[in-house]
Design a protein around this motif. Structure first.
Motif, PDB file in Angstrom:
ATOM      1  N   TYR A  88      -1.776   0.573   0.962  1.00 27.59           N
ATOM      2  CA  TYR A  88      -3.216   0.451   0.451  1.00 27.59           C
ATOM      3  C   TYR A  88      -3.520   1.996   0.626  1.00 27.59           C
ATOM      4  N   MET A 139      -8.920  -5.350   4.164  1.00 28.50           N
ATOM      5  CA  MET A 139      -7.752  -4.603   4.047  1.00 28.50           C
ATOM      6  C   MET A 139      -6.971  -4.117   5.276  1.00 28.50           C
ATOM      7  N   ALA A 182      -3.306  -4.474   5.827  1.00 23.45           N
ATOM      8  CA  ALA A 182      -2.083  -4.003   4.798  1.00 23.45           C
ATOM      9  C   ALA A 182      -0.964  -3.288   5.771  1.00 23.45           C
TER      10      ALA A 182
END
Ligand SMILES: Cc1cc2nc3c(=O)[nH]c(=O)nc-3n(C[C@H](O)[C@H](O)[C@H](O)COP(=O)(O)OP(=O)(O)OC[C@H]3O[C@@H](n4cnc5c(N)ncnc54)[C@H](O)[C@@H]3O)c2cc1C
Length: 323
Positions: free
Chosen positions: A264, A279, A282
């Motif tokens: 990411y 996120m 990730a």
């Protein structure tokens, strides 16, 4: 009371949700610790064949009724409550998804069992249930010891590996009679599918995400070029979507998608808690930001403190030259 661990499985129109396999993986850990069975709770209409995909569980408690053919929170909650009442597990895991959170509070009230929400971990510590919750959009982590014999824990997606819970097999079926499902106040009218045609960022293994540091829609191709060179997809923080520069399907975060790519790259993204929530799972996070104090560097594995307009063209060329 049993030492069993129940996992409330999500299915929509006959398809099991990915997150249910994560819950089964987590449930297996707990069942090993408790010495009980892992039981998947499957509610729906003509859903028995789905049990073959739930081989990670020792048993599948199936509750079938025509009123469960299409998801409504009210009918589903009543059915799941009936199953949990019959099973009396030590702990019931639900996913902290729109469907799971729809029901978790109601189940807690109906059963009189405490609810621990937004859990990132649940464990048994010398027989006592301990739940770790990420609250206030990730600003606080609370660890709670749960009193009582039973509890419902709503687990955040992404905290366990789905692969470990995705096992085919033929677990024992335990039929649970559906409760009365007439006089429902919520009726299913129709299913509106999200617009298709765009990439599904939750399935991409490489994401390059653009934030407000990009300054203008005209500059987005600078970031898109890196995504293409890496063979990944372009995603974004919320302001980019709110401005209409990219579609909603590309938004990462609390009010967007939760993603877990292998890589990411956060470009010009400050790292607000609402973004990080989507996120932080990730595998490798790289952040590019001019501000060395940007919170994104707190979760990034590698950080570049620099102007994105200097770094990105060089990085893109470098990646292309190695392809
Ligand atoms: C209920 C709620 C839900 C929300 N849901 C989401 C969500 O799902 N997803 C989401 O992302 N946000 C969400 N937000 C918004 C969130 O709080 C932040 O406002 C948002 O994430 C900020 O986006 P950003 O990082 O792109 O912008 P900013 O915070 O403005 O950060 C821009 C960054 O770019 C850097 N920068 C500027 N110029 C350059 C340059 N030339 N080169 C390199 N770096 C540069 C700056 O240093 C800064 O760190 C939500 C908020 C609320 C209240």
């Amino acid at each position: 009371m049993s030492n069993d661990v129940a996992v409330v499985v999500e299915q929509l129109e006959g398809t099991l949700a990915e997150v249910s396999f994560e819950m089964l993986a987590k449930g297996r850990e707990l069942a090993t610790a408790s010495g009980g069975r892992l039981v998947a709770v499957l509610a729906g209409h003509e859903v028995r064949p789905l049990a073959a995909e739930l081989g990670a569980a020792d048993a599948v408690a199936v509750i079938e009724h025509e009123a469960l053919a299409h998801y409504t929170p009210e009918a589903s909650e009543r059915a799941v409550a009936e199953a949990l009442r019959a099973l009396e597990p030590r702990v019931a895991l639900v996913a902290s998804t729109s469907m799971g959170l729809d029901q978790a509070g109601g189940l807690s009230v109906a059963l009189g069992w405490p609810l621990c929400a937004y859990c990132t971990d649940v464990r048994l510590d010398e027989g006592r249930l301990v739940a770790v919750s990420r609250i206030y959009g990730g600003k606080l982590v609370a660890e709670a010891q749960v009193d009582g014999d039973r509890a419902i824990c709503a687990m955040l997606p992404g905290v366990a590996a789905a692969a470990a819970g995705r096992v085919s097999g033929s677990p024992a079926l335990q039929e649970i009679a559906a409760p009365a499902l007439d006089s429902l106040r919520v009726r299913f009218r129709r299913l509106i599918q999200p617009e298709s045609g765009d990439v599904d960022i939750t399935r991409e293994s490489i994401l390059v995400s653009v934030g407000r540091g990009i300054q203008s829609q005209d500059n987005i191709p600078v970031v898109e070029a890196l995504a293409q060179a890496l063979g990944g997809a372009l995603s974004a923080s919320r302001p980019i979507v709110d401005q209409g520069w990219l579609p909603k399907t590309r938004q990462v975060g609390k009010s967007g998608m939760s993603v877990k790519p292998k890589l990411y790259v956060a470009v010009g993204i400050s790292g607000a808690p609402e973004h990080i929530e989507g996120m932080r799972g990730a595998e490798l996070i790289v952040a590019i930001n001019t501000d060395p104090n940007a919170p994104i560097f707190g979760v990034a594995h590698f950080g570049v403190v620099s102007d994105l307009f200097d770094v990105l063209p060089l990085l893109t060329e470098k990646v292309k030259s190695r392809a």
